[in-house]
Structures are given as structure tokens and as C-alpha cells.
Design an enzyme around this catalytic site. Sequence first.
Site, PDB file in Angstrom:
ATOM      1  N   TRP A 163       0.838  -1.208   0.000  1.00  0.00           N
ATOM      2  CA  TRP A 163       0.000   0.000   0.000  1.00  0.00           C
ATOM      3  C   TRP A 163       0.875   1.261   0.000  1.00  0.00           C
ATOM      4  O   TRP A 163       0.528   2.270  -0.614  1.00  0.00           O
ATOM      5  CB  TRP A 163      -0.908  -0.013   1.235  1.00  0.00           C
ATOM      6  CG  TRP A 163      -1.744   1.220   1.384  1.00  0.00           C
ATOM      7  CD1 TRP A 163      -2.919   1.505   0.754  1.00  0.00           C
ATOM      8  CD2 TRP A 163      -1.467   2.364   2.213  1.00  0.00           C
ATOM      9  NE1 TRP A 163      -3.394   2.731   1.136  1.00  0.00           N
ATOM     10  CE2 TRP A 163      -2.526   3.289   2.034  1.00  0.00           C
ATOM     11  CE3 TRP A 163      -0.433   2.687   3.095  1.00  0.00           C
ATOM     12  CZ2 TRP A 163      -2.576   4.502   2.699  1.00  0.00           C
ATOM     13  CZ3 TRP A 163      -0.490   3.908   3.761  1.00  0.00           C
ATOM     14  CH2 TRP A 163      -1.546   4.797   3.553  1.00  0.00           C
ATOM     15  N   HIS A 164       2.022   1.169   0.668  1.00  0.00           N
ATOM     16  CA  HIS A 164       2.887   2.342   0.756  1.00  0.00           C
ATOM     17  C   HIS A 164       3.544   2.683  -0.579  1.00  0.00           C
ATOM     18  O   HIS A 164       3.893   3.841  -0.819  1.00  0.00           O
ATOM     19  CB  HIS A 164       3.983   2.133   1.810  1.00  0.00           C
ATOM     20  CG  HIS A 164       3.488   2.348   3.203  1.00  0.00           C
ATOM     21  ND1 HIS A 164       2.898   1.344   3.934  1.00  0.00           N
ATOM     22  CD2 HIS A 164       3.465   3.445   3.993  1.00  0.00           C
ATOM     23  CE1 HIS A 164       2.553   1.832   5.119  1.00  0.00           C
ATOM     24  NE2 HIS A 164       2.882   3.099   5.186  1.00  0.00           N
ATOM     25  N   GLY A 165       3.769   1.722  -1.409  1.00  0.00           N
ATOM     26  CA  GLY A 165       4.399   2.013  -2.692  1.00  0.00           C
ATOM     27  C   GLY A 165       4.505   0.754  -3.539  1.00  0.00           C
ATOM     28  O   GLY A 165       4.575  -0.365  -3.015  1.00  0.00           O
TER      29      GLY A 165
END
Lengths: 479, 421
Positions: free
Chosen positions: A321-323
Site C-alpha cells: 500500500w505504501h508504494g
Amino acid sequence: MLFNSYVFLFLFLPVVWILFRALSGFKLARGAMGLLAVASLVFYSYWNPPFVALILASVVFNFCWGRWLGRGDRKPRWKLAIGVGVNLASIAYFKYTGFLLENVNALTGAGIEIPEIFLPLGISFFTFQQIAYLVDCHRGLTKEHSFWQYCLFVTFFPQLIAGPIVHHSEMMPQFVGDNIRRISPRMLSLGITLLAIGLFKKVMIADTLSPWVAAVFDGQADPQLIAAWVGTLAYTFQIYFDFSGYSDMAMGLGYLFNVELPVNFASPYRATNAVEFWRRWHMTLSRFLRDYLYIPLGGNRKGPVRRYVNLMATMLLGGLWHGAAWTFVLWGGLHGLYLCAAHGWGKLSEKAGFRTPRVVGWLLTFVGVAFAWVFFRATSMERAWAVVKGMVGANGVEDVGATLANAENNGIVESLPFDERFAVLALLLVVCLVLPNSWTWAREKIERMPVLGAACAVILFVSAVLGMTRISEFLYFQF
Amino acid sequence: MSKKKKSKGKTDTKTDTKTEDRTQQKAEAPEKKRKIWKIFLVAFVLLLVLAVVGLYGFQLTVDPFGVWGGPQIAGFNNYKSVQDKNERMWKIYEYYHLEPDVVFFGSSRINYCTPAKWPGVQDEKVFNFGLNAAHIPEESYYFAGALEAHQPEIAAVGLDLLQFSAIYNNPHEGYSQERLDMVAGSPLTAFFYKSRETVLSFDAIERSFDVMEASEERPDDVYHIRGWDTQRLQRKWKTPRWKFRQQLFRYHTRTYRRYRPASENFDMFGDMMDKAEELGVKVVLYIHPVHADFLVSYDVNRKWKLNEQFKRALVKHGPVWDFNYVNDISRDRDNYQDPSHFLAAVSEKFVEVLATDEPIDGLDFGMKLTRDNIEEALVEQREALDDYMEQNPGIRQMLEDARRTKDRNAFNRAAVRLIGR
């Protein structure tokens, strides 16, 4: 538009605040709410106007779909699946297409051309918020509300691009007449203080650390032992002061408009194990992952093995989700392992009647978290590996004595790489461990000493504004 | 019993009073807290105003970049040493503040070789917008930005061959298009941006202290006068000709050797001329005089033809005063600090030519190139160069050898003999 920009601080914010107060002063609560929603869209469009259409489409779709989902007693799961699927498809397209195709190409050698897709700002945040909304509509946990309330819940500019990830149940009730209308000196004071603290953390601390981090993570040479640790620790503090600073600013801005946003950071580097860390770090994300991923996967209800699998799955997806890169997945995986280890060790020590000394727990947690940040920050696995090798001394160890002597002989202060930096990093560690949280400070301390609190807020705010502009000099060497 | 009752009664009264007190306290508590928060807000506003007024007061008084027009106090803020490395920032502000009638645009040959003076125009209305190492792309941004912000009557554009080189295309450190846009935008945006860079910044405050310190050391000097850097030409070198020799070798073996023109730069120069025409600003074009030894370097590096093409390209945009050929001024090394930077006395001469649009009687300095006479003038300039080389065979030989061997020591030995120590 960034919070730490002149256009936001000295144009957008004052204008919106004055208009908001004027409307609410004339008891036009709905108008004030509408103004905030429109202002939020203007705020969003400042970065890339066409993407306003995307966020608006997303808001309209989820609002309508949520209403439809909430109707009647029978709530078929397929309706929810479609709603969630549309949101996931949107984020998958914008955020993960390139990553997916890169991996397909790497695995199959297909050579598919990777399209250049611009990532809409804050898509991860507003998509997650709306997925949670749909799930709760399906569960029958949402109440009737207007479109403007919903629109403001998603787009409210203080939390739009970097969170905190807000929940409809904590936001929507705040967007009602009386709440919006009143002027509260307490809210204003809290807002100003948190904005000042957040701005200071972002501009004066995080941005100052940025070049130290870049020197190690974006440089070409493989960092040696001390450089690798300086870079990693600098990033450990940079990301904390950057992100928590931004969250403080978001909270402060919320208060200025009579809206209380959830706390997102609670001194995470004081944590003595990984579980505690995630209760203190990006708390609204942890809450979301727990309520909408970990628990639906079964949580800890299906036995210890399944619990660990669920933890790992949650953290791996949290990492993604962060990258869109394997480095983020690895970062999530590491934290998954840390959480499993913390839970496992907790059980074992409980059985054995043994208690881990707090200092040991803290040190292990801090070093583990700092180590994991290497993968979060590195632009590629190769670079992350180079830094990790540096941290264990595989790239060699600097001859500090020679470097210092050389620097002294040549009068080159810039080439003193470590002494001042270590002092700064040590100071920041003390700040993280000893000083109260921004919101604790704002809520409790200032009440006791308002004038001193105001002086501190002015110092922090003015310092941050003075730090926002750096003058770059040109050294003339002739044509 | 009655005692008991009495005592109970007393207790009841006490309890009642306590409860009443608590209720009153409870009622007062929010009001008290409200008062505390109000004190905070009032204190915050007052202190903030105080801080901002204090900051402006200090920065405008010291005015480290000389952009607010305040008084220069000897020993306090007279010597604005920090202007040197920040000209890309402050010149646009001072230009906007002064609203000059005549402006010089160009590179270091303007910045520190050309005093801001123009015959027939009040000195206060002439400004030097020279930027060290400004090539055409960068100059075109500043030219357009400046003219948008304020239209002078005359823009004197001093040109150099190297400004059109393909090697130079990115603006240098300190350039900011946002700054130019803000200054050109409106007085309000100009004020805010100027405040941001020269008042509301730790860097600017630090520069104020630097200026105060430098002024204390040099209470009788000034650094810039209306954009003109007065200090560079006063710099003392190791030996009188040391800088001349050093620059001749460097430019000859590297800069001129690598020179190739970029067609985009000529297009951008055309855009500059169009912008001036659009805004009704008269442009005076001229080519700076480098020393004749550099002209020999052009030839040795096979760049003479490119130099001619450069001049042909310029005259397409109108008449150009050309001072860059072997003439009475460029033959004499005493007119130069180094081969590409002449003394202020030289610029006074060519400014006189530019202002009157006539050559100076009895002095071979300046040819007015037009579409009609360009070929004839170029032939004449070639002949003058050949004469110079014939009279100075050692210079050509020294440059030929340096090109071939790049041997700095051998060059130095020959240069000391031919040019002087």
C-alpha cells in the site's frame, strides 16, 4: 499544494478560514461546509487540475453505492464486492500497473511497454477511507447523511493527501450545524499550536536531515559502516518528523475549522516491541489494517498459526500500500516478522515467567525499525542491499581519524562527516524519547502556561517560515 | 441528641456548601479555561506581530542585498559583500525598485566591466543587469522577465560569442523563473516574493550579519553601484599579467576549442528581440571587445568562420555595434584584466559610441555592422587579424603549440616572454 508552502500558509488558508468564519458567523453552516468541500477540491486541483474529476467521480460513485448498499435488510455480498472492486481497480490501475508489468516482463521476458501513468495525489488515502465506508454501509453501521457531508469527509483538505486516514463515524458527526458554527478559542489555540509544531518538525528537522539521507541512499558509492548508519538513522528521524509533522499540521488545520482529526503518532520510537510500535506509528493506518484486513482475514480467532499468517499477509499488503515496489513489500514483510516475533516471544516469556528488560526491548525494536527503513527509503533492492552491507561493515570502515585530520588541515568543514551529525541524531533521539507528543503538549501544557505556550508557538512558526526559503548561491568560474 | 442533630445539621450544611462550591467551580472551570485559551490567542497574535515587525525592521535596515532602497550607513551596511554570489536573485529586485531608463544586459563583461552610466541620462536611471556567465538561454529568461516587470527606454545588450555556445544551456544556480514571474506579476506579488527571499529567511538574516561584519571592516567601500560590481577589477593577482596568461591558456585549450554554436540559442535571441519590440523597448546591440590574443585563439582553433557566422546571424535582427576585432583598444593588454574582461575605461568608450551612434574621432574602436556592410566589414576584420598575427608571430606559434601539446608549463614560459610576467 503543500502545507509547508507560502501559497498555502499565506493565501489559501487565510482566505478559506476567513470565508468559513464569515459564513458560519452568518449561521450558514451548510454554506460553510460547502465552502470547505469546494476549497478542498481547489486545494487538490492546485497540483493537477484534471485529477479533480477522478476524486469527484470516486466520491460520487462511493456515495451512491454506499447508499444502495445500506438499503433494505438483505445485503448481498456481491454488491459490496463490486463496490470494493471498483475502488481497488482504480488504485491498481494508477498505482500498480507499472509495477505489475515490470514483473511480468521480468518473469516472462514479454517486453510489454510500460505506460506512463501519473499517480493521483492521495489516492491510497481516499480510496481506503471509502472502502471502509462501503464495508460499514454493508454492515449497516453508517447513518443517513448528505452528499456534502460525505464529500467533505473524503476531501477535507487537512487530511486529503497524507492522512490521517479518517473514519466516517468520527468525521461525519462533526460536519453538522452547531459544531461548524461556533468559534472555540480552545480549538483555535490547539490548531495554531499544532500547525506551528508540525511545520517546525517538517521544515526545520525533516528537511534538514534530507541531504544527509540523500547522500547515502541516492549516492553512487557504496556507503561504509559509519556513513550507512548515519544515513539510516537520519532517515529514521526524517520520516518520523516529516510524517508526524504533516499529521500535526493536519490536526491543527482541522482544529482551525472546528474538526478534530484522530491522532496519528504517539511517540513511536519509545515502543519496546513491534506490537507497541504499530500502536504508536501511523495509528490510523494500523486501525484500518486491523479492522478491514486483519480481522476479516480471521485475526487471532483461528489459532496461532493462522494468526501469524494473517499478520504477515496484513503487513505485506500494508507494505505494498505504501508504494509499488518490492522494497516496500520487503519492508512490510520485515514488520510482519517483527510482529510475529513479538507475539511469539510474548507468549514464550509469559509461559517461562520471564520478562524482557525494557531497555533491551526498546533497543531491539528501534534498531529493527531503523533497519527496515532502509528498504522503505532505498530506490531499488540493489541500493538497499548496498546500504545494508555498509551497515554491517561489508563495504569497509571509514578512517575517521584520517578524515578529521585531512579536514582540519584543509579547513574543509563540510568534509567532517560524522561528529556533528551524530550529535544531532543523538539529540533527536532524546527528543523522541523524552519530550511529550505535539498533541499532549498542545492539550495539556499550554493550558497551564498560555503566554509561554504562545511564545513557543510563535518561535516555532516563525522559525519554520524562515527555514522555508533557502538562498542558493552561484559561484562564478567564468565561461 | 440535639447535639447530634446540631452536628449532623452542621455536616449537612458543610456538605451542601461543598457541593455548591463544586458546582460553582464546575461552572467556572470552562469559563476559566476559555479565558486561558483567549490569553493564548491574544499573546500569540501580539508576539507574532512583534516578531514580524522586528524582522522587517532589521532586514530592511541592513538590507544585505540592497533591494529595499534604505540608507547605506558607513561601517554598518555599506559593503554588501553578499551581493557577489547572489546577483541572480537581487538584481531583478533592484532593477524593479529603481525603474531605470537604460539597462545593460549581458554577462560578466557587463557585470564588472561596465559602470551603469549612459551619456545624457541621469546616473540613477541607468542599471547594470549583467550576470556572470549568463548564456543566451538564461539571459533571455531574465531579459523577458525584466522587461515584463518594467520597460526601460533602452536595453543595451552586450553579446559574446560564447553566450551562443551549445555547451551552455541550463540556467545557473540562483536562477528562478518563479521569482521573475512574481516580480513581473504585480507589485503585490513582487513585494511578497522579495520579502520571502530577502526578509523571511534564515539565509537572508545570516547574510545581514555577514554584511554588517564586512562593512565594519571596509567602511569606505561599496560593492555594487546600480548593479555594477566595483570590486572585481580591483582584485590583485599574483603578478600583473598572471590572470591574463592563465585565462588565455584556459580559454584557448578548452572553451574556444570546444565551442560550437547552438541554433536554439539564436532562436532564443530572436525571441528576446521580439519581446523588446512587443513591449516598445529600444534595443542597442553590441559585441564586447575581447583582447586580440583571443581573436588569434579563434583562428588557431578554427573558429574564425563561426565568429563570422555569429555576426551575420546577429545583424539579421538589426544594426550591431561590433567592438570585437583587432582595433586600437583590443591590441593593448593594458586595457584588460584578462583577455575577456576589459577595464571600465574601455566600456566608457564603447558606451559613448553606443549612445551617440557614432565612432569616436581618431580612435579605431567599433564598426556598425548592418546587413548591407557586414561582408565588407568581415573582410576588413580578417585583414586586421592577419596584420596582428604577422606583427606577433610568437603569439600565434605559442597558441598553436598549446593547442597541440596542452602543455601548461611550456605555454607559461612562452607567455611570460611574450605577454609579460
